[in-house]
Design a protein around this motif. Structure first.
Motif, PDB file in Angstrom:
ATOM      1  N   ARG A  18       0.849  -1.198   0.000  1.00 56.24           N
ATOM      2  CA  ARG A  18       0.000   0.000   0.000  1.00 56.24           C
ATOM      3  C   ARG A  18       0.882   1.244   0.000  1.00 56.24           C
ATOM      4  NH1 ARG A  18      -5.345  -0.676   1.797  1.00 56.24           N
ATOM      5  NH2 ARG A  18      -5.308   1.097   3.232  1.00 56.24           N
ATOM      6  N   ALA A  19       0.694   2.071  -0.999  1.00 57.54           N
ATOM      7  CA  ALA A  19       1.483   3.291  -1.120  1.00 57.54           C
ATOM      8  C   ALA A  19       1.140   4.273   0.000  1.00 57.54           C
ATOM      9  CB  ALA A  19       1.228   3.942  -2.477  1.00 57.54           C
ATOM     10  N   THR A  20       2.149   4.984   0.457  1.00 59.51           N
ATOM     11  CA  THR A  20       1.949   6.080   1.412  1.00 59.51           C
ATOM     12  C   THR A  20       1.662   7.345   0.619  1.00 59.51           C
ATOM     13  OG1 THR A  20       3.460   5.061   2.988  1.00 59.51           O
ATOM     14  CG2 THR A  20       3.012   7.406   3.269  1.00 59.51           C
ATOM     15  N   LEU A  21       0.577   8.041   0.974  1.00 58.22           N
ATOM     16  CA  LEU A  21       0.059   9.108   0.124  1.00 58.22           C
ATOM     17  C   LEU A  21       0.316  10.488   0.719  1.00 58.22           C
ATOM     18  CD1 LEU A  21      -3.406   7.545  -0.804  1.00 58.22           C
ATOM     19  CD2 LEU A  21      -1.225   7.304  -2.008  1.00 58.22           C
ATOM     20  N   ARG A  22       0.717  11.418  -0.155  1.00 56.95           N
ATOM     21  CA  ARG A  22       0.821  12.828   0.197  1.00 56.95           C
ATOM     22  C   ARG A  22       0.201  13.627  -0.941  1.00 56.95           C
ATOM     23  NH1 ARG A  22       7.161  12.344   0.965  1.00 56.95           N
ATOM     24  NH2 ARG A  22       6.503  10.264   1.515  1.00 56.95           N
ATOM     25  N   ALA A  23      -0.431  14.745  -0.623  1.00 58.43           N
ATOM     26  CA  ALA A  23      -1.239  15.463  -1.607  1.00 58.43           C
ATOM     27  C   ALA A  23      -0.894  16.938  -1.634  1.00 58.43           C
ATOM     28  CB  ALA A  23      -2.721  15.294  -1.298  1.00 58.43           C
ATOM     29  N   ASP A  24      -1.045  17.532  -2.837  1.00 58.21           N
ATOM     30  CA  ASP A  24      -0.910  18.975  -2.983  1.00 58.21           C
ATOM     31  C   ASP A  24      -1.792  19.425  -4.134  1.00 58.21           C
ATOM     32  OD1 ASP A  24       0.568  18.108  -5.230  1.00 58.21           O
ATOM     33  OD2 ASP A  24       1.940  19.807  -5.102  1.00 58.21           O
ATOM     34  N   GLY A  25      -1.674  20.683  -4.521  1.00 54.28           N
ATOM     35  CA  GLY A  25      -2.491  21.242  -5.596  1.00 54.28           C
ATOM     36  C   GLY A  25      -3.700  21.970  -5.029  1.00 54.28           C
TER      37      GLY A  25
ATOM     38  N   ARG B 120       6.488  20.394   3.923  1.00 52.70           N
ATOM     39  CA  ARG B 120       5.740  20.513   5.162  1.00 52.70           C
ATOM     40  C   ARG B 120       4.295  20.120   4.895  1.00 52.70           C
ATOM     41  NH1 ARG B 120      10.157  20.739   6.466  1.00 52.70           N
ATOM     42  NH2 ARG B 120      11.284  22.266   7.745  1.00 52.70           N
ATOM     43  N   PHE B 121       3.675  19.447   5.855  1.00 52.21           N
ATOM     44  CA  PHE B 121       2.319  18.950   5.685  1.00 52.21           C
ATOM     45  C   PHE B 121       1.435  19.491   6.810  1.00 52.21           C
ATOM     46  CE2 PHE B 121       5.233  16.131   3.579  1.00 52.21           C
ATOM     47  CZ  PHE B 121       4.633  15.980   2.336  1.00 52.21           C
ATOM     48  N   SER B 122       0.380  20.225   6.408  1.00 47.83           N
ATOM     49  CA  SER B 122      -0.461  20.937   7.364  1.00 47.83           C
ATOM     50  C   SER B 122      -1.321  20.008   8.188  1.00 47.83           C
ATOM     51  CB  SER B 122      -1.346  21.948   6.627  1.00 47.83           C
ATOM     52  OG  SER B 122      -2.121  21.290   5.632  1.00 47.83           O
ATOM     53  N   CYS B 123      -1.700  18.906   7.605  1.00 47.57           N
ATOM     54  CA  CYS B 123      -2.554  17.978   8.336  1.00 47.57           C
ATOM     55  C   CYS B 123      -2.483  16.609   7.684  1.00 47.57           C
ATOM     56  CB  CYS B 123      -4.000  18.468   8.368  1.00 47.57           C
ATOM     57  SG  CYS B 123      -4.821  18.460   6.762  1.00 47.57           S
ATOM     58  N   THR B 124      -2.916  15.618   8.427  1.00 50.19           N
ATOM     59  CA  THR B 124      -3.078  14.274   7.893  1.00 50.19           C
ATOM     60  C   THR B 124      -4.536  13.893   8.067  1.00 50.19           C
ATOM     61  OG1 THR B 124      -0.811  13.645   8.414  1.00 50.19           O
ATOM     62  CG2 THR B 124      -2.389  11.862   8.096  1.00 50.19           C
TER      63      THR B 124
ATOM     64  N   ILE C 275      -3.925  10.456   4.402  1.00 49.21           N
ATOM     65  CA  ILE C 275      -3.308  11.288   3.364  1.00 49.21           C
ATOM     66  C   ILE C 275      -2.729  12.523   4.028  1.00 49.21           C
ATOM     67  CG2 ILE C 275      -3.692  12.655   1.290  1.00 49.21           C
ATOM     68  CD1 ILE C 275      -5.877  10.785   0.501  1.00 49.21           C
ATOM     69  N   ALA C 276      -1.428  12.738   3.837  1.00 46.35           N
ATOM     70  CA  ALA C 276      -0.758  13.936   4.341  1.00 46.35           C
ATOM     71  C   ALA C 276      -0.943  15.052   3.312  1.00 46.35           C
ATOM     72  CB  ALA C 276       0.715  13.668   4.586  1.00 46.35           C
ATOM     73  N   VAL C 277      -1.490  16.191   3.745  1.00 42.10           N
ATOM     74  CA  VAL C 277      -1.789  17.309   2.844  1.00 42.10           C
ATOM     75  C   VAL C 277      -0.726  18.386   3.027  1.00 42.10           C
ATOM     76  CG1 VAL C 277      -3.502  19.026   2.160  1.00 42.10           C
ATOM     77  CG2 VAL C 277      -4.247  16.789   3.001  1.00 42.10           C
ATOM     78  N   ALA C 278      -0.094  18.774   1.940  1.00 36.45           N
ATOM     79  CA  ALA C 278       1.021  19.727   1.999  1.00 36.45           C
ATOM     80  C   ALA C 278       0.542  21.115   2.386  1.00 36.45           C
ATOM     81  CB  ALA C 278       1.735  19.780   0.654  1.00 36.45           C
TER      82      ALA C 278
ATOM     83  N   ALA D  68      -9.263   9.955   1.536  1.00 37.15           N
ATOM     84  CA  ALA D  68      -8.757   9.065   2.575  1.00 37.15           C
ATOM     85  C   ALA D  68      -9.693   7.881   2.779  1.00 37.15           C
ATOM     86  CB  ALA D  68      -8.582   9.840   3.882  1.00 37.15           C
ATOM     87  N   ASP D  69     -11.000   8.141   2.739  1.00 37.44           N
ATOM     88  CA  ASP D  69     -11.967   7.058   2.942  1.00 37.44           C
ATOM     89  C   ASP D  69     -11.903   6.036   1.810  1.00 37.44           C
ATOM     90  OD1 ASP D  69     -12.916   8.063   5.336  1.00 37.44           O
ATOM     91  OD2 ASP D  69     -14.633   9.087   4.438  1.00 37.44           O
ATOM     92  N   LEU D  70     -11.866   6.514   0.569  1.00 34.28           N
ATOM     93  CA  LEU D  70     -11.921   5.597  -0.566  1.00 34.28           C
ATOM     94  C   LEU D  70     -10.596   4.873  -0.797  1.00 34.28           C
ATOM     95  CD1 LEU D  70     -14.034   7.800  -3.006  1.00 34.28           C
ATOM     96  CD2 LEU D  70     -14.801   5.794  -1.728  1.00 34.28           C
ATOM     97  N   CYS D  71      -9.489   5.484  -0.362  1.00 33.90           N
ATOM     98  CA  CYS D  71      -8.187   4.801  -0.444  1.00 33.90           C
ATOM     99  C   CYS D  71      -7.917   3.953   0.793  1.00 33.90           C
ATOM    100  CB  CYS D  71      -7.067   5.817  -0.635  1.00 33.90           C
ATOM    101  SG  CYS D  71      -7.099   6.645  -2.241  1.00 33.90           S
TER     102      CYS D  71
END
Length: 523
Positions: free
Chosen positions: A414-421, A475-479, A441-444, A434-437
């Motif tokens: 299972r891949a460890t996920l981080r998100a931006d955009g 840096r990630f603001s929240c998970t 998910i760490a959000v930048a 996060a629910d469907l995966c």
């Protein structure tokens, strides 16, 4: 920090040294300035105008894109008193192409975007030849109009100015980065392997354009730019006030900026489309599961980096569509509407909720259906705009989950996920993701990681930073933690897959074919 926030710059006496990250994307051109610590100290943006001369055609004005690069850089530098521009990194849209005069830099075609579908018949013709299997093996890419090669072939066949320049020996044609570099440096004609790997013309194993592959598309390989390292072997003087040190495709620049520099690291960037990339290390990988290989970067003193990618071609485009219909004022209003839907937080209601397939420009990984169009199903008289907003957000999250499922299958873990955009600011979307995966998910903090990535690569090129230092800036603001049980998640994913698998009969060519059948042949 948010994409629109900037920090106080780090000063060296009365001078502030800054590094420019230029992100020439589909929706806009953005230039961010970063100080030596990696903090964003200024930003400037110009929206891009995309025109649609015919259904499925997506074009932009090349001259306007160059002007946007120049204007945003000037504006950003002017916003920092005492700014000293130390170097520039440039990121591009990837598969978008343009033809131009090699002597003057004058565009001979519009910029034909990655989302444009006009070259479908070119792909069909190549698929019917004996060259098709070799092309897919050499490039690692399945034949599809998403990649640059078919659009280049289309321009050579259909645009008289392009044909004439080819005959006269004055034509240059390729991805947008080569055009920008030519214009901004006074004649250099270059691209990098991360961009070239997405043309369907580059040999995956040796990082060179392949003559036989190009010939199968009717393209003379001498028309294409030279492939050089992502961090340029020699910085190029520019008209922008500082040298160009680095050039990369947008998604891979973001991968580096988000700290995904080790094999298995995965990022999700939510932009016009949504692209999920996983670092797979120093060797090219020809993945299954509907994924594509892509080159990552070449950084001095570091091993080559390769990645695998899956694309969701329609993300912010779908949100903007709701805005264009007048259902919401802007993207944040779409998020608020989605949050107000009765489907939020209620699994049972979601199982009866409308579903939306975000496929205005076909479906990419893992389905690869270039003729697909958007589908909205399950409407009731009770369906309101809140429900439509939720369906669009939910459809984006499901499509990303399709790709993440494929990456998990390819990696065997299972891949460890981080998100931006930009859309990563949408809390409903991030919770659904996060629910469907079924994982956090760490959000930048910083949404503009394409710009941060190429600015960091420029600093690396100048010897002021290394890859580990660039990754450490993330840096990630929240998970965001998942809230569904595994049973609930599988039910919702099964419902989604059944929906997607039912939609091929609704694709425009399929409907036309069905309508044209003789009455006695109809079922």
């Amino acid at each position: 920090m948010d994409a629109h926030q900037t920090a106080a710059p780090t000063r060296h006496g009365s001078v502030t040294r800054v590094w420019a990250g230029i992100d020439q994307g589909t929706t806009s051109t953005r230039t961010n300035l970063y100080d030596d610590s990696g903090r964003c100290v200024a930003t400037a943006r110009r929206a891009s105008l995309t025109t649609h001369p015919r259904p499925g055609w997506d074009e932009q004005d090349g001259d306007a894109l160059v002007e946007a690069i120049e204007e945003t850089l000037r504006e950003a530098v002017a916003a920092v008193p005492g700014a000293e521009l130390a170097g520039i990194g440039l990121a591009n849209q990837g598969e978008s192409i343009i033809a131009f005069d090699r002597r003057t830099g004058e565009p001979l075609s519009p910029a034909i975007l990655w989302s444009d579908r006009r070259a479908g018949p070119i792909v069909d013709d190549v698929l019917a030849t004996s060259a098709a299997p070799r092309i897919e093996e050499v490039t690692g890419l399945r034949l599809d109009p998403y990649y640059s090669a078919a659009r280049i072939a289309w321009a050579l066949l259909n645009l008289p100015a392009v044909t004439a320049a080819a005959a006269a020996g004055t034509l240059a044609i390729g991805t947008l980065d080569a055009f920008f570099i030519h214009r901004l440096t006074g004649g250099a004609y270059l691209t990098d392997p991360s961009t070239a790997s997405r043309t369907q013309l580059m040999a995956l194993d040796d990082l060179c354009f392949d003559a036989a592959t190009a010939a199968a598309f009717g393209v003379d390989i001498t028309l294409l730019p030279q492939i050089v390292d992502t961090v340029l072997p020699d910085p190029l003087p520019t008209t922008l006030g500082a040298p160009l040190y680095a050039n990369a495709v947008d998604q891979l620049a973001a991968l580096a900026a988000l700290g995904a520099i080790a094999p298995g690291d995965t990022k999700i960037t939510y932009g016009t489309g949504c692209f999920i990339d996983t670092n797979v290390g120093a060797r090219p990988r020809r993945p299954g599961h509907g994924l594509m290989p892509t080159y990552g970067w070449t950084v001095p003193g570091e091993p080559k980096a390769w990645a695998i990618e899956g694309g969701v071609f329609c993300a912010a485009t779908a949100v903007d569509w709701l805005v264009s219909l007048g259902l919401a004022g802007d993207a944040s209003a779409v998020a608020a509407l989605a949050a107000a839907s009765t489907a939020v937080g209620n699994h049972d209601l979601r199982m009866q909720h409308p579903l939306f397939l975000p496929s205005f420009t076909g479906i990419g990984a893992p389905w690869w259906r270039p003729e697909a169009a958007g589908v909205l199903a399950g409407l009731r008289a009770s369906t309101g705009r809140e429900d439509l907003a939720f369906a669009v957000v939910d459809g984006i999250a499901h499509r990303v989950a399709d790709v993440v499922d494929s990456i998990d299958a390819e990696l065997g873990t299972r891949a460890t996920l981080r998100a931006d955009g930009g859309l990563s600011a949408n809390r409903v979307l991030m919770q659904r993701q996060a629910d469907l995966c079924g994982r956090p998910i760490a959000v930048a903090d910083h949404h503009d990681n394409t710009a941060a990535g190429v600015a960091g690569l420029a600093a690396i090129g100048a010897g002021e930073l290394d890859l580990a230092g660039l990754a450490a800036r993330a840096r990630f603001s929240c998970t965001v933690e998942p809230t569904l049980t595994e049973h609930q998640r599988e039910l919702e994913r099964d419902r989604w897959r059944a929906f997607v698998e039912a939609t091929p009969a609704l694709e425009p060519p399929a409907l036309i074919t069905a309508a044209q059948r003789r009455p006695e042949e109809r079922i």
